[in-house]
Design an enzyme around this catalytic site. Structure first.
Site, short mmCIF file in Angstrom:
data_model
loop_
_atom_site.label_atom_id
_atom_site.label_comp_id
_atom_site.label_asym_id
_atom_site.label_seq_id
_atom_site.Cartn_x
_atom_site.Cartn_y
_atom_site.Cartn_z
N ARG A 72 86.94 -43.72 118.75
CA ARG A 72 85.80 -43.36 117.91
C ARG A 72 84.87 -42.46 118.70
NH1 ARG A 72 84.18 -48.67 114.52
NH2 ARG A 72 85.01 -49.75 116.33
N TYR A 123 93.83 -48.42 105.80
CA TYR A 123 92.49 -48.99 106.01
C TYR A 123 91.65 -48.85 104.74
CZ TYR A 123 87.96 -49.74 108.35
OH TYR A 123 86.73 -50.20 108.72
N GLN A 163 81.12 -31.11 111.27
CA GLN A 163 81.19 -32.29 110.39
C GLN A 163 80.08 -33.26 110.79
OE1 GLN A 163 83.24 -31.64 112.93
NE2 GLN A 163 84.51 -33.37 113.54
N THR A 164 79.60 -34.04 109.83
CA THR A 164 78.46 -34.90 110.12
C THR A 164 78.83 -36.39 109.99
OG1 THR A 164 77.66 -35.07 107.85
CG2 THR A 164 76.89 -33.17 109.14
N PHE A 176 82.97 -40.01 123.54
CA PHE A 176 82.07 -39.07 124.22
C PHE A 176 81.38 -39.74 125.42
CE2 PHE A 176 81.14 -36.02 120.38
CZ PHE A 176 82.46 -35.57 120.45
N GLU A 202 92.39 -48.07 101.52
CA GLU A 202 92.86 -48.76 100.32
C GLU A 202 92.89 -50.27 100.53
OE1 GLU A 202 92.77 -47.27 97.68
OE2 GLU A 202 93.83 -45.35 97.66
N SER A 220 82.16 -43.86 121.47
CA SER A 220 82.77 -44.40 122.69
C SER A 220 83.53 -43.29 123.43
CB SER A 220 83.68 -45.58 122.36
OG SER A 220 84.46 -45.30 121.23
P1 NAD Z 1 86.63 -54.56 116.07
O1 NAD Z 1 88.01 -54.01 116.11
O2 NAD Z 1 85.87 -54.62 117.34
O3 NAD Z 1 86.63 -56.01 115.43
C1 NAD Z 1 87.61 -56.48 114.56
C2 NAD Z 1 88.04 -57.85 115.05
O4 NAD Z 1 88.99 -58.39 114.14
C3 NAD Z 1 88.70 -57.81 116.42
O5 NAD Z 1 88.15 -58.81 117.25
C4 NAD Z 1 90.17 -58.07 116.11
O6 NAD Z 1 90.85 -58.69 117.19
C5 NAD Z 1 90.07 -58.96 114.89
N1 NAD Z 1 91.25 -58.94 114.03
C6 NAD Z 1 91.98 -57.86 113.63
N2 NAD Z 1 92.99 -58.25 112.84
C7 NAD Z 1 92.90 -59.60 112.74
C8 NAD Z 1 93.66 -60.58 112.07
N3 NAD Z 1 94.74 -60.26 111.33
N4 NAD Z 1 93.28 -61.87 112.19
C9 NAD Z 1 92.22 -62.23 112.94
N5 NAD Z 1 91.46 -61.34 113.60
C10 NAD Z 1 91.79 -60.03 113.50
O7 NAD Z 1 85.84 -53.71 114.97
P2 NAD Z 1 84.32 -53.78 114.51
O8 NAD Z 1 83.77 -52.43 114.66
O9 NAD Z 1 83.62 -54.92 115.11
O10 NAD Z 1 84.53 -54.04 112.95
C11 NAD Z 1 84.30 -55.31 112.34
C12 NAD Z 1 84.45 -55.17 110.84
O11 NAD Z 1 83.48 -54.23 110.34
C13 NAD Z 1 85.81 -54.64 110.39
O12 NAD Z 1 86.22 -55.32 109.24
C14 NAD Z 1 85.56 -53.19 110.08
O13 NAD Z 1 86.46 -52.71 109.11
C15 NAD Z 1 84.13 -53.22 109.60
N6 NAD Z 1 83.46 -51.92 109.79
C16 NAD Z 1 83.05 -51.53 111.04
C17 NAD Z 1 82.44 -50.27 111.18
C18 NAD Z 1 81.95 -49.78 112.52
O14 NAD Z 1 81.45 -48.64 112.57
N7 NAD Z 1 82.01 -50.52 113.58
C19 NAD Z 1 82.29 -49.44 110.06
C20 NAD Z 1 82.75 -49.88 108.83
C21 NAD Z 1 83.32 -51.14 108.71
N1 UDP Z 2 85.57 -36.96 116.80
C1 UDP Z 2 85.51 -35.95 117.74
N2 UDP Z 2 85.93 -36.23 119.00
C2 UDP Z 2 86.41 -37.45 119.38
C3 UDP Z 2 86.47 -38.48 118.41
C4 UDP Z 2 86.06 -38.18 117.12
O1 UDP Z 2 85.08 -34.83 117.47
O2 UDP Z 2 86.76 -37.61 120.57
C5 UDP Z 2 85.10 -36.67 115.43
C6 UDP Z 2 86.08 -37.06 114.32
O3 UDP Z 2 86.98 -36.01 114.03
C7 UDP Z 2 85.11 -37.32 113.15
C8 UDP Z 2 83.85 -37.84 113.84
O4 UDP Z 2 83.95 -37.46 115.22
O5 UDP Z 2 84.78 -36.10 112.50
C9 UDP Z 2 83.71 -39.36 113.73
O6 UDP Z 2 84.94 -39.93 114.11
P1 UDP Z 2 85.15 -41.49 114.26
O7 UDP Z 2 86.60 -41.73 114.51
O8 UDP Z 2 84.19 -42.01 115.26
O9 UDP Z 2 84.70 -42.11 112.87
P2 UDP Z 2 85.08 -41.83 111.34
O10 UDP Z 2 85.84 -40.55 111.18
O11 UDP Z 2 85.85 -43.02 110.94
O12 UDP Z 2 83.74 -41.74 110.71
#
Ligand code: NAD
Ligand code: UDP
Length: 316
Positions: free
Chosen positions: A185, A144, A208-209, A190, A146, A188
């Site tokens: 994540r 993811y 962790q924050t 919690f 890279e 969701s």
């Molecule tokens: P999500 O998984 O709900 O949405 C991603 C969508 O992309 C899904 O609908 C999935 O079916 C579709 N998808 C995956 N691979 C595909 C492919 N090869 N071709 C076509 N569609 C494809 O995730 P999200 O949280 O809505 O994230 C959306 C974007 O934002 C992502 O690129 C993610 O990396 C980025 N992002 C999200 C967060 C966050 O906290 N939600 C944080 C950082 C970056």
């Molecule tokens: N985490 C946790 N309990 C869970 C899911 C995640 O304590 O049931 C922690 C996880 O180890 C990380 C933080 O919550 O320190 C955020 O995790 P998440 O997967 O939501 O996002 P990311 O690590 O990608 O920021």
């Protein structure tokens, strides 16, 4: 009428973005392979003549005519992106190449949903856009991290080489209705655990924050970034700078759900970043934007969504 392509449009962020774009009067082509996205997330938009849903995988070329592209397609949670890591890298890298190729042919403006994960486990805190990151290139998060870093490289090379109009948003943790209930994540997990009266799984000691941004604020930032003058390319951090420990989050979820759940401690996953908080000075200056929803308000709306979903699992 502006024609806008949203890849990953049936996902969590994508479906909210499609809604806002339709409200703004645009014609929206929502593209998704439904890997983590759901038709139910956009079902309420299907009656709108300016909305079109297309099943397509971004790792394959696409020929459509559009004015703007929001490239969101990519599984975003560790559980989903680690399930098929090779496909995750392909989605980021081949997906970026295909969407940049489309932008080049149509001269469309293109926005990349990048991520705070490009900073890896950051050695600088808070993270500004000129920090180059601390990523393990062979670890389990690398497909993811890279992949997204390479996508940024491609965006800037297409910009320099082909004068493409690009916008790169580095998204920090975002939450809200339509998050996947089983995506592992923390928000969701919690909320679903608390609503079901199950123990909340806290990884590590919970010190962790993270900094959590409510979805509506994030979508507003995307729209503002896309509307900036051509010289604004980013990368630009978008997120909520209020920083919480994961233990504080667990306690707040228990309070807001009124749940009798307890907190249980589990081992911390590999490469789990210790701290994460965006420096959003650039977004404040360039986009005149900052998050408006605080964690408590956003969590209440998210809890309402997951409670409705539990009552009607086929779709809300
Ligand atoms: P999500 O998984 O709900 O949405 C991603 C969508 O992309 C899904 O609908 C999935 O079916 C579709 N998808 C995956 N691979 C595909 C492919 N090869 N071709 C076509 N569609 C494809 O995730 P999200 O949280 O809505 O994230 C959306 C974007 O934002 C992502 O690129 C993610 O990396 C980025 N992002 C999200 C967060 C966050 O906290 N939600 C944080 C950082 C970056
Ligand atoms: N985490 C946790 N309990 C869970 C899911 C995640 O304590 O049931 C922690 C996880 O180890 C990380 C933080 O919550 O320190 C955020 O995790 P998440 O997967 O939501 O996002 P990311 O690590 O990608 O920021």
């Amino acid at each position: 009428m502006k024609r806008v392509l949203v890849t990953g449009g049936a996902g969590f962020l994508g479906s909210h973005l499609c809604e806002r774009l339709l409200e703004s009067g645009a014609e929206v082509l929502c593209l998704d392979n439904f890997y983590t996205g759901r038709r139910a997330h956009v079902a309420h938009l299907m009656a709108e003549p300016r909305f079109e849903l297309m099943r397509h995988d971004v790792t394959f070329p696409l020929y459509v005519e559009v004015d703007e592209i929001y490239n969101l397609a990519c599984p975003a949670s560790p559980v989903h992106y680690q399930f098929d890591p090779v496909q995750t890298t392909k989605t980021s890298v081949h997906g970026a190449i295909n969407m940049l190729g489309l932008a080049k042919r149509t001269r469309a403006k293109i926005l990349q949903a990048s991520t705070s994960e490009v900073y890896g486990d950051p050695a600088e805190h808070p993270q500004t856009e000129d920090y180059w990151g601390n990523v393990n290139p062979i670890g389990i998060r690398a497909c993811y991290d890279e992949g997204k870093r390479c996508a940024e490289t491609l965006f800037f090379d297409y910009h320099r080489q082909h004068r493409l109009r690009i916008k790169v948003a580095r998204i920090f943790n975002t939450y809200g209705p339509r998050m996947h209930p089983n995506d592992g994540r923390v928000v969701s997990n919690f909320v679903v655990q608390a609503l079901a009266g199950k123990d909340l799984t806290l990884y590590g000691d919970g010190s962790q924050t993270r900094s959590f941004c409510y979805v509506d604020d994030m979508i507003e930032a995307f729209l503002r970034l896309m509307a900036t003058p051509d010289e604004v390319t980013g990368p630009i951090n978008v997120g909520n700078p209020s920083e919480f420990t994961i233990r504080e989050l667990a306690e707040l979820v228990i309070e807001l759900t009124g749940s009798s759940s307890r907190i249980v401690y589990q081992p911390i996953p590999a490469d789990d970043p210790r701290r994460r908080r965006p420096d959003i000075s650039k977004a404040q200056a360039v986009l005149d934007w900052q998050p408006r929803s605080d964690l408590r308000t956003g969590l209440i709306r998210t809890i309402e969504y997951f409670a409705r979903l539990a009552a009607s699992p086929t779709g809300v």
